[in-house]
Scaffold this motif. Structure first.
Motif, PDB file in Angstrom:
ATOM      1  N   LEU B  20     -16.470 -12.464 -24.422  1.00 36.35           N
ATOM      2  CA  LEU B  20     -15.678 -11.514 -23.731  1.00 36.35           C
ATOM      3  C   LEU B  20     -16.046 -11.721 -22.195  1.00 36.35           C
ATOM      4  O   LEU B  20     -15.176 -11.411 -21.544  1.00 36.35           O
ATOM      5  CB  LEU B  20     -15.766 -10.402 -24.355  1.00 36.35           C
ATOM      6  CG  LEU B  20     -14.553  -9.316 -23.860  1.00 36.35           C
ATOM      7  CD1 LEU B  20     -13.140  -9.738 -24.613  1.00 36.35           C
ATOM      8  CD2 LEU B  20     -14.923  -7.937 -24.213  1.00 36.35           C
ATOM      9  N   ILE B  21     -17.361 -11.667 -21.868  1.00 37.10           N
ATOM     10  CA  ILE B  21     -17.600 -11.276 -20.451  1.00 37.10           C
ATOM     11  C   ILE B  21     -18.032 -12.515 -19.706  1.00 37.10           C
ATOM     12  O   ILE B  21     -17.607 -12.860 -18.809  1.00 37.10           O
ATOM     13  CB  ILE B  21     -18.632 -10.087 -20.460  1.00 37.10           C
ATOM     14  CG1 ILE B  21     -17.906  -8.695 -20.684  1.00 37.10           C
ATOM     15  CG2 ILE B  21     -19.128  -9.800 -18.960  1.00 37.10           C
ATOM     16  CD1 ILE B  21     -18.848  -7.679 -20.944  1.00 37.10           C
ATOM     17  N   ILE B  22     -19.084 -13.080 -20.355  1.00 36.30           N
ATOM     18  CA  ILE B  22     -19.495 -14.213 -19.525  1.00 36.30           C
ATOM     19  C   ILE B  22     -18.422 -15.578 -19.516  1.00 36.30           C
ATOM     20  O   ILE B  22     -18.426 -16.094 -18.632  1.00 36.30           O
ATOM     21  CB  ILE B  22     -20.897 -14.584 -20.279  1.00 36.30           C
ATOM     22  CG1 ILE B  22     -22.030 -13.645 -20.051  1.00 36.30           C
ATOM     23  CG2 ILE B  22     -21.239 -16.163 -19.468  1.00 36.30           C
ATOM     24  CD1 ILE B  22     -23.503 -13.848 -20.621  1.00 36.30           C
ATOM     25  N   LEU B  23     -17.814 -15.626 -20.887  1.00 44.05           N
ATOM     26  CA  LEU B  23     -16.648 -16.989 -20.878  1.00 44.05           C
ATOM     27  C   LEU B  23     -15.548 -16.182 -20.671  1.00 44.05           C
ATOM     28  O   LEU B  23     -14.819 -16.401 -19.779  1.00 44.05           O
ATOM     29  CB  LEU B  23     -16.880 -17.464 -22.084  1.00 44.05           C
ATOM     30  CG  LEU B  23     -18.495 -18.296 -22.233  1.00 44.05           C
ATOM     31  CD1 LEU B  23     -18.361 -19.058 -23.744  1.00 44.05           C
ATOM     32  CD2 LEU B  23     -18.688 -19.360 -21.305  1.00 44.05           C
ATOM     33  N   GLY B  24     -14.879 -15.555 -21.677  1.00 50.35           N
ATOM     34  CA  GLY B  24     -13.355 -15.223 -21.805  1.00 50.35           C
ATOM     35  C   GLY B  24     -12.647 -16.607 -22.268  1.00 50.35           C
ATOM     36  O   GLY B  24     -12.428 -17.275 -21.908  1.00 50.35           O
ATOM     37  N   ALA B 162     -19.162 -25.305 -20.700  1.00 44.55           N
ATOM     38  CA  ALA B 162     -20.051 -23.991 -20.729  1.00 44.55           C
ATOM     39  C   ALA B 162     -21.465 -24.245 -21.323  1.00 44.55           C
ATOM     40  O   ALA B 162     -22.297 -23.768 -20.784  1.00 44.55           O
ATOM     41  CB  ALA B 162     -19.346 -22.714 -21.459  1.00 44.55           C
ATOM     42  N   LEU B 163     -21.284 -24.864 -22.470  1.00 40.95           N
ATOM     43  CA  LEU B 163     -22.721 -25.187 -23.164  1.00 40.95           C
ATOM     44  C   LEU B 163     -22.643 -26.519 -23.800  1.00 40.95           C
ATOM     45  O   LEU B 163     -22.449 -26.681 -24.886  1.00 40.95           O
ATOM     46  CB  LEU B 163     -23.147 -24.139 -24.202  1.00 40.95           C
ATOM     47  CG  LEU B 163     -24.586 -24.044 -24.827  1.00 40.95           C
ATOM     48  CD1 LEU B 163     -25.430 -23.798 -23.961  1.00 40.95           C
ATOM     49  CD2 LEU B 163     -24.336 -23.438 -26.096  1.00 40.95           C
ATOM     50  N   ILE B 170     -25.980 -21.580 -20.277  1.00 39.89           N
ATOM     51  CA  ILE B 170     -24.778 -21.377 -20.436  1.00 39.89           C
ATOM     52  C   ILE B 170     -24.107 -21.194 -19.035  1.00 39.89           C
ATOM     53  O   ILE B 170     -24.915 -20.185 -18.237  1.00 39.89           O
ATOM     54  CB  ILE B 170     -24.428 -19.778 -21.501  1.00 39.89           C
ATOM     55  CG1 ILE B 170     -24.708 -20.360 -22.436  1.00 39.89           C
ATOM     56  CG2 ILE B 170     -22.773 -19.924 -21.145  1.00 39.89           C
ATOM     57  CD1 ILE B 170     -24.153 -19.256 -23.665  1.00 39.89           C
ATOM     58  N   VAL B 171     -23.164 -21.899 -18.822  1.00 40.40           N
ATOM     59  CA  VAL B 171     -22.474 -21.513 -17.350  1.00 40.40           C
ATOM     60  C   VAL B 171     -20.910 -20.996 -17.503  1.00 40.40           C
ATOM     61  O   VAL B 171     -20.218 -21.562 -18.314  1.00 40.40           O
ATOM     62  CB  VAL B 171     -22.196 -22.973 -16.512  1.00 40.40           C
ATOM     63  CG1 VAL B 171     -21.357 -22.622 -15.302  1.00 40.40           C
ATOM     64  CG2 VAL B 171     -23.588 -23.190 -16.105  1.00 40.40           C
ATOM     65  N   PRO B 172     -20.827 -19.791 -16.957  1.00 42.69           N
ATOM     66  CA  PRO B 172     -19.327 -19.165 -17.356  1.00 42.69           C
ATOM     67  C   PRO B 172     -18.346 -19.912 -16.769  1.00 42.69           C
ATOM     68  O   PRO B 172     -18.112 -20.851 -15.893  1.00 42.69           O
ATOM     69  CB  PRO B 172     -19.344 -18.010 -16.376  1.00 42.69           C
ATOM     70  CG  PRO B 172     -20.798 -17.692 -16.007  1.00 42.69           C
ATOM     71  CD  PRO B 172     -21.511 -18.993 -16.023  1.00 42.69           C
ATOM     72  N   PHE B 173     -17.382 -20.365 -17.806  1.00 44.90           N
ATOM     73  CA  PHE B 173     -15.829 -20.832 -17.681  1.00 44.90           C
ATOM     74  C   PHE B 173     -15.073 -20.236 -18.678  1.00 44.90           C
ATOM     75  O   PHE B 173     -15.446 -19.657 -19.631  1.00 44.90           O
ATOM     76  CB  PHE B 173     -15.821 -22.462 -18.149  1.00 44.90           C
ATOM     77  CG  PHE B 173     -16.724 -22.992 -17.366  1.00 44.90           C
ATOM     78  CD1 PHE B 173     -15.943 -23.801 -16.055  1.00 44.90           C
ATOM     79  CD2 PHE B 173     -17.892 -23.683 -17.331  1.00 44.90           C
ATOM     80  CE1 PHE B 173     -16.721 -24.659 -15.451  1.00 44.90           C
ATOM     81  CE2 PHE B 173     -18.493 -24.576 -16.479  1.00 44.90           C
ATOM     82  CZ  PHE B 173     -17.733 -25.006 -15.442  1.00 44.90           C
ATOM     83  N   PHE B 174     -13.767 -20.101 -18.152  1.00 44.10           N
ATOM     84  CA  PHE B 174     -12.910 -19.555 -19.059  1.00 44.10           C
ATOM     85  C   PHE B 174     -12.646 -20.860 -20.073  1.00 44.10           C
ATOM     86  O   PHE B 174     -12.633 -21.756 -19.900  1.00 44.10           O
ATOM     87  CB  PHE B 174     -11.450 -19.050 -18.481  1.00 44.10           C
ATOM     88  CG  PHE B 174     -11.409 -17.936 -18.023  1.00 44.10           C
ATOM     89  CD1 PHE B 174     -11.054 -16.737 -18.864  1.00 44.10           C
ATOM     90  CD2 PHE B 174     -11.399 -17.843 -16.637  1.00 44.10           C
ATOM     91  CE1 PHE B 174     -11.244 -15.478 -18.124  1.00 44.10           C
ATOM     92  CE2 PHE B 174     -11.446 -16.615 -16.010  1.00 44.10           C
ATOM     93  CZ  PHE B 174     -11.247 -15.430 -16.853  1.00 44.10           C
TER      94      PHE B 174
END
Lengths: 312, 222
Positions: B20-24, B162-163, B170-174
Motif C-alpha cells: 500500500l505505502i512503499i509500492l502502491g 521493484a524487486l 525493494i525500490v518503490p514503484f507503482f
C-alpha cells in the motif's frame, strides 16, 4: 500539537465545502435531468475532491508538523508516480532508491526551518550525489538521459512541492493574518480555483489554441482564468496574506499564469511517453501529478514572491 | 491453525503496508477475479512479490483458499524456508527436475479437487524484469485435465522493477495488475492452450502504456 486551523482558514474551508456541496448538488440535478449522458467521470472527480478536502482539514487540525509530514508524503507519491512513468535503465534501480531518500531529508530541513539547506539541498547536493552515484553504477550509455530525468523529477516533485510546506514555517517581517497556513491555503485554493476557471472560460469561449501539446487549452480560457483568479486573489488577500491590493494582483496573476505552465509541462511529459494520465490514484482526476501539475511550478514562485517582499 | 494465524499476521503487518505505502498496487478488472475454487490464476512471473500481490487481491478470509504453485528445489531448500512456504504462504511445492516416478502436477490436481484457487506461473520461473517469456507446457496439461475450471489470465507490471531476481532491495514503484475475463479450456477452440494464454497476456500488455526498461547499449547492437 498546534491547531493551525485559524478562524480565516475555518471560514475558507467552510467556503470550499460550500462550493463542493453546490457542485455535487448541481451534478446530481443534471444527472437526473439528462439521463442519457455519462456523468460517472464527473461524479468520481467530485467525490475524490471531497476526500482530498476532508483529508486537508484533518491534517490542518493536527498542526504544522502533521502538515509537513503530509506534504512530504504527497511528494513521495508524486516522485513514485514520476519514476513509474518515465523509462529508466536497469542500472538506475539502486540510484532511484537514493533519490527517494531525498524526500525525508528535504522535508527535515523544512521541519527544522533551515532555509539555507532547504534551498540548496536538491539543486546542489542531490545533483552532485546522483551524478556521482550513476558514474559508480558504471554504465555510460544513457547516462545523460538518466541523470537529467532523475534530477528533473526531484526538482518538480520534491524541491518545488516542498515549498508548500516551507510556507508554514517561513519567518516574515510582518504578522500574517492567518499564519503560514494562511499562505498555504491561499496558494492551494487559488491554483486549484484557477484550473477550474481556465476550464470553464475555455469551454464557454475557447477558440484559439495556445499550444499543440494540450489541444483543449485556449487563449480565451487562459486569459479568462488569469483575470478571475487575480480578482479572487485581491479579494482573499486581506484574510490570508500580508498583501495590499497591488501585491495581491501580482501574486494572483503569477499563480494563474505559472499554474498554466505547470499544467502543460506535465501534459508534455505524458504526451512524450504516449499516455493520457500520469497514474490512477485519484479516480476522475488520473494520477497525483495530474492534480498537482499546476502547483509544481507555482508553489516555489509564490513562496519567493512573498519572501522577497515580506520575508524575515 | 498456527500457519493460518501467521499468514494473516504476515499479510496485515508486512504485505499490506509494503504493497500500500512503499509500492502502491493499481488493479484493473478486479471483478474478473474468480471468487471460489476450483480456479486457476495464471500470471507472468518477474518477482517474489508477484505471489503476494495476487494473494492480496483476496480478502483475509479467503486467503487460505489460495495455493501458489512453487518450485520445490528453491522453496523447500532449508527446513525453515520449507516450513514457512508450506504453512504461512500455503504453497504447492512442485519438483521441477529430477527423476519422475509419478506425475509432478499431482499435488495441483488435489488442490483443484478440493475447490482451491491455484496460482500458476506458466513461464516456469522468474524471468527478466518486465519481459514475458515463453509459456511452458504445464498449463496446457493442467487445463486439458480440468476443462471445466476457470483460468484467469493476469498481467502484472512493475514488480520486476521493484524487486527483481537476484537483488534483495525493494525500490518503490507503482505496480499495475490487470485481471482478464476467466476462460475455460472447453470453451476456447485451441490446441495450444499455453500459447493461447501467452497471447492473452501479451495483448493485455500491448493495450496500454508501460514504462519498459531502456535497453542498455543500443548502439552496440546496431
Amino acid at each position: 500539537m498546534d491547531n493551525i486551523l485559524t478562524d480565516p482558514i475555518w471560514l475558507g474551508m467552510f467556503g470550499v465545502y460550500a462550493v463542493l456541496g453546490t457542485a455535487a448538488a448541481s451534478i446530481l440535478l443534471l444527472k437526473n435531468r439528462l439521463k442519457d449522458k455519462d456523468f460517472s467521470e464527473l461524479v468520481a472527480r467530485t467525490k475524490t475532491w471531497g476526500y482530498i478536502i476532508l483529508m486537508a482539514t484533518v491534517v490542518l487540525a493536527l498542526g504544522t508538523k502533521a502538515a509537513i509530514i503530509a506534504i512530504g508524503f504527497i511528494s513521495f507519491l508524486a516522485l513514485k508516480e514520476y519514476f513509474t512513468l518515465v523509462p529508466t535503465r536497469k542500472v538506475d534501480r539502486r540510484v532511484l532508491l537514493w533519490a527517494y531518500l531525498c524526500v525525508p531529508i528535504q522535508y527535515y530541513w523544512v521541519f527544522i526551518g533551515w532555509y539555507g539547506l532547504f534551498i540548496i539541498f536538491i539543486p546542489v547536493y542531490a545533483l552532485l550525489f546522483i551524478a556521482f552515484r550513476l558514474i559508480l553504477a558504471g554504465e555510460t550509455s544513457g547516462y545523460i538521459k538518466s541523470v537529467g530525468t532523475m534530477h528533473w523529477g526531484l526538482m518538480l516533485t520534491v524541491f518545488n512541492l516542498s515549498h508548500l510546506a516551507f510556507l508554514l514555517v517561513m519567518p516574515t517581517t510582518v504578522e500574517l493574518p492567518a499564519g503560514g497556513a494562511g499562505l498555504l491555503f491561499y496558494v492551494l485554493f487559488l491554483t486549484q480555483f484557477n484550473d477550474v476557471a481556465q476550464y470553464f472560460w475555455g469551454k464557454l469561449f475557447g477558440k484559439h489554441q495556445v499550444t499543440e501539446i494540450s489541444p483543449g487549452k485556449s487563449w480565451e480560457g487562459l486569459i479568462g482564468g488569469i483575470c478571475t483568479t487575480t480578482v479572487l486573489a485581491i479579494i482573499l488577500a486581506p484574510f490570508y496574506t500580508p498583501f495590499t491590493w497591488p501585491y495581491a494582483m501580482a501574486a494572483g496573476a503569477l499563480i494563474a499564469s505559472v499554474g498554466f505552465i505547470g499544467d502543460v509541462t506535465i501534459s508534455a511529459v505524458k504526451r512524450d511517453l504516449g499516455t493520457k494520465d500520469s497514474g490512477s490514484l485519484l479516480p476522475g482526476h488520473g494520477g497525483v501529478l495530474d492534480r498537482l501539475d499546476s502547483l509544481t511550478l507555482a508553489a516555489p514562485l509564490f513562496l519567493h514572491f512573498t519572501r522577497y517582499f515580506f520575508g524575515g | 491453525m498456527l500457519g493460518r494465524a501467521l499468514q494473516i499476521l504476515f499479510f496485515c503487518l508486512i504485505v499490506k503496508p509494503v504493497l500500500l505505502i512503499i509500492l502502491g498496487v493499481r488493479v484493473k478488472g478486479h471483478e474478473n477475479l474468480p471468487e471460489d475454487g476450483p480456479a486457476i490464476l495464471i500470471a507472468n512471473h518477474n518477482s517474489h512479490l508477484d505471489t503476494l500481490v495476487l494473494m492480496n487481491m483476496y480478502s483475509l478470509r479467503n486467503l487460505r483458499k489460495l495455493r501458489p504453485v512453487a518450485a520445490a528445489d528453491y522453496f523447500m531448500k532449508t527446513p525453515l524456508r520449507a516450513w514457512l512456504s508450506t504453512n504461512v504462504i500455503n504453497i504447492i511445492p512442485i519438483a521441477r527436475k529430477g527423476k519422475r516416478t509419478s506425475d509432478p502436477l499431482e499435488p495441483i490436481y488435489d488442490a483443484l479437487d478440493n475447490d482451491q484457487i491455484v496460482i500458476f506461473y506458466p513461464e516456469g520461473s522468474r524471468g527478466e524484469p518486465e519481459k514475458i517469456a515463453d509459456f511452458k507446457r504445464g498449463i496446457s496439461i493442467l487445463a486439458e485435465k480440468y476443462p471445466d475450471v476457470s483460468v484467469a489470465p493476469i498481467l502484472t507490471f512493475g514488480l520486476g522493477k521493484a524487486l527483481p531476481k537476484g537483488d534483495p532491495v525493494i525500490v518503490p514503484f507503482f505496480v499495475d495488475v490487470i485481471v482478464d475475463k476467466p476462460c475455460k479450456f472447453k470453451d476456447c477452440k485451441t490446441d495450444d492452450f499455453s500459447e493461447f494464454l501467452e497471447q492473452k497476456l501479451k495483448t493485455l500488455k500491448n493495450g496500454q502504456y508501460f514504462a519498459d526498461y531502456i535497453e542498455e547499449n543500443p548502439l552496440v547492437d546496431a
